[in-house]
Write a protein that holds these residues in place. Structure first.
Motif, PDB file in Angstrom:
ATOM      1  N   GLY A   1      12.844  -8.704   1.446  1.00 51.05           N
ATOM      2  CA  GLY A   1      14.082  -9.427   1.705  1.00 51.05           C
ATOM      3  C   GLY A   1      14.752 -10.040   0.493  1.00 51.05           C
ATOM      4  O   GLY A   1      15.633 -10.894   0.639  1.00 51.05           O
ATOM      5  N   LEU A   2      14.387  -9.604  -0.712  1.00 56.94           N
ATOM      6  CA  LEU A   2      15.025 -10.134  -1.908  1.00 56.94           C
ATOM      7  C   LEU A   2      16.309  -9.367  -2.207  1.00 56.94           C
ATOM      8  O   LEU A   2      16.375  -8.152  -2.037  1.00 56.94           O
ATOM      9  N   ALA A   3      17.313 -10.101  -2.674  1.00 59.01           N
ATOM     10  CA  ALA A   3      18.554  -9.485  -3.127  1.00 59.01           C
ATOM     11  C   ALA A   3      18.308  -8.845  -4.493  1.00 59.01           C
ATOM     12  O   ALA A   3      17.328  -9.159  -5.173  1.00 59.01           O
ATOM     13  N   GLU A   4      19.199  -7.976  -4.900  1.00 60.20           N
ATOM     14  CA  GLU A   4      19.032  -7.264  -6.170  1.00 60.20           C
ATOM     15  C   GLU A   4      18.968  -8.204  -7.374  1.00 60.20           C
ATOM     16  O   GLU A   4      18.352  -7.869  -8.380  1.00 60.20           O
ATOM     17  N   ASP A   5      19.600  -9.370  -7.274  1.00 66.11           N
ATOM     18  CA  ASP A   5      19.582 -10.302  -8.414  1.00 66.11           C
ATOM     19  C   ASP A   5      18.517 -11.388  -8.261  1.00 66.11           C
ATOM     20  O   ASP A   5      18.512 -12.362  -9.004  1.00 66.11           O
TER      21      ASP A   5
ATOM     22  N   PHE B   1       3.587  -5.513  -7.918  1.00 69.42           N
ATOM     23  CA  PHE B   1       4.617  -5.408  -6.881  1.00 69.42           C
ATOM     24  C   PHE B   1       5.644  -6.529  -6.944  1.00 69.42           C
ATOM     25  O   PHE B   1       6.691  -6.442  -6.321  1.00 69.42           O
ATOM     26  N   SER B   2       5.382  -7.553  -7.741  1.00 64.63           N
ATOM     27  CA  SER B   2       6.382  -8.606  -7.958  1.00 64.63           C
ATOM     28  C   SER B   2       7.582  -8.078  -8.735  1.00 64.63           C
ATOM     29  O   SER B   2       8.626  -8.730  -8.767  1.00 64.63           O
ATOM     30  N   PHE B   3       7.420  -6.920  -9.363  1.00 64.32           N
ATOM     31  CA  PHE B   3       8.460  -6.348 -10.222  1.00 64.32           C
ATOM     32  C   PHE B   3       8.975  -5.014  -9.684  1.00 64.32           C
ATOM     33  O   PHE B   3       9.758  -4.349 -10.352  1.00 64.32           O
ATOM     34  N   ASP B   4       8.512  -4.627  -8.516  1.00 64.36           N
ATOM     35  CA  ASP B   4       8.907  -3.344  -7.934  1.00 64.36           C
ATOM     36  C   ASP B   4      10.062  -3.574  -6.970  1.00 64.36           C
ATOM     37  O   ASP B   4       9.907  -4.245  -5.943  1.00 64.36           O
ATOM     38  N   ARG B   5      11.227  -3.017  -7.279  1.00 58.88           N
ATOM     39  CA  ARG B   5      12.431  -3.290  -6.478  1.00 58.88           C
ATOM     40  C   ARG B   5      12.290  -2.813  -5.039  1.00 58.88           C
ATOM     41  O   ARG B   5      12.828  -3.446  -4.122  1.00 58.88           O
ATOM     42  N   GLU B   6      11.581  -1.728  -4.794  1.00 56.75           N
ATOM     43  CA  GLU B   6      11.419  -1.256  -3.419  1.00 56.75           C
ATOM     44  C   GLU B   6      10.629  -2.270  -2.586  1.00 56.75           C
ATOM     45  O   GLU B   6      11.011  -2.596  -1.464  1.00 56.75           O
ATOM     46  N   VAL B   7       9.543  -2.772  -3.140  1.00 56.12           N
ATOM     47  CA  VAL B   7       8.761  -3.799  -2.442  1.00 56.12           C
ATOM     48  C   VAL B   7       9.622  -5.040  -2.232  1.00 56.12           C
ATOM     49  O   VAL B   7       9.667  -5.603  -1.126  1.00 56.12           O
TER      50      VAL B   7
ATOM     51  N   ALA C   1       0.829  -1.209   0.000  1.00 56.33           N
ATOM     52  CA  ALA C   1       0.000   0.000   0.000  1.00 56.33           C
ATOM     53  C   ALA C   1       0.863   1.258   0.000  1.00 56.33           C
ATOM     54  O   ALA C   1       0.593   2.220  -0.747  1.00 56.33           O
ATOM     55  N   ARG C   2       1.908   1.265   0.818  1.00 60.89           N
ATOM     56  CA  ARG C   2       2.790   2.433   0.900  1.00 60.89           C
ATOM     57  C   ARG C   2       3.452   2.713  -0.447  1.00 60.89           C
ATOM     58  O   ARG C   2       3.441   3.845  -0.942  1.00 60.89           O
ATOM     59  N   VAL C   3       4.006   1.677  -1.057  1.00 60.84           N
ATOM     60  CA  VAL C   3       4.697   1.868  -2.336  1.00 60.84           C
ATOM     61  C   VAL C   3       3.704   2.229  -3.439  1.00 60.84           C
ATOM     62  O   VAL C   3       3.985   3.098  -4.278  1.00 60.84           O
TER      63      VAL C   3
END
Length: 189
Positions: free
Chosen positions: A152-156, A141-147, A66-68
Motif C-alpha cells: 500500500g505504499l505510494a511511489e514516492d 523487500f523494503s526496497f522492492d517496489r512491487e512488494v 515469498a512470491r516476489v
C-alpha cells in the motif's frame, strides 16, 4: 530521570525469531504508536505513517514477500523461499514505518527522513518501557517496489524500517559497543 537513563542503558535489539506473543495490542498498541509519533518534526509535516501487521495479515504479507522473492530468484530452493516467507511471521506485531518525505520550500528531505528514523527508535524505546522487546530492520523487500505497492505504499513513499515487537523468548545479550574515544571529538581542540 534515573529510571529513564536505566531504560536507555538496558535497551537491546532482539532478532524477530526470538520474539513471541504477547505483543502490544489494542489500546496499548495505540499508545505505543502515539508515543512514537512524538518526535522532532520540523514544520509539523508528519513525514511518516504506520502500517501495522499482526495476526493473519503477517501471513498475507509473508506470502507477498515469498512470491516476489521467487519471481526475482527463480533458481532459489524451497528452503530459501520459506526462509524469506518467515521474515514477517516471527514477531506477533510488526509496524512498518513509512517515510513520506516530500519536497518542501523550507524543510529538506533529509530532515524529514531523519524524523522517520526517530519514529523507529522512539517506538523501540517505548516498547521496552512497556515490557516488550523489538528490532528495527529493513531487509531487501523494503526496497522492492512491487512488494511496497502490495503493502500500500505510494511511489514516492519508502520504508524507514519494519519494527518487530513482542516478548523475548531467550535472554537478551548485549553486543560490543563503540569505544567513545574513537567516535567523539571536540571542535576546536
Amino acid at each position: 530521570m534515573t529510571d529513564t537513563l536505566s531504560l536507555l542503558k538496558q535497551r537491546r535489539s532482539v532478532p524477530p525469531q526470538f520474539l513471541a506473543a504477547p505483543g502490544p495490542e489494542g489500546a496499548q498498541l495505540d499508545e505505543l504508536l502515539a508515543i512514537a509519533a512524538r518526535v522532532p518534526d520540523h514544520g509539523k509535516l508528519v513525514p511518516w505513517r504506520f502500517i501495522v501487521f499482526k495476526g493473519e495479515a503477517r501471513e498475507q504479507a509473508a506470502a507477498v514477500v515469498a512470491r516476489v522473492f521467487r519471481e526475482r530468484n527463480p533458481q532459489a530452493s524451497e528452503d530459501q523461499v520459506a526462509f524469506e516467507r518467515k521474515r514477517l511471521t516471527h514477531a506477533p506485531v510488526i509496524v512498518a514505518v513509512v517515510s513520506r518525505a516530500r519536497e518542501h520550500v523550507k524543510i529538506p528531505l533529509w530532515e524529514q527522513e531523519l524524523s522517520a528514523g526517530a519514529v523507529c527508535m522512539t517506538m523501540l524505546i517505548a516498547a521496552c518501557a512497556m515490557g516488550y522487546a523489538g528490532s528495527w530492520l529493513t531487509n531487501w523487500f523494503s526496497f522492492d517496489r512491487e512488494v511496497l505497492r502490495d503493502f500500500g505504499l505510494a511511489e514516492d513513499e519508502r520504508i524507514a524500517g519494519f519494527v518487530h515487537l513482542g516478548t523475548p523468548t531467550a535472554p537478551i545479550s548485549d553486543r560490543d559497543r563503540p569505544v567513545m574515544a574513537d567516535i567523539v571529538s571536540t571542535y576546536g581542540a
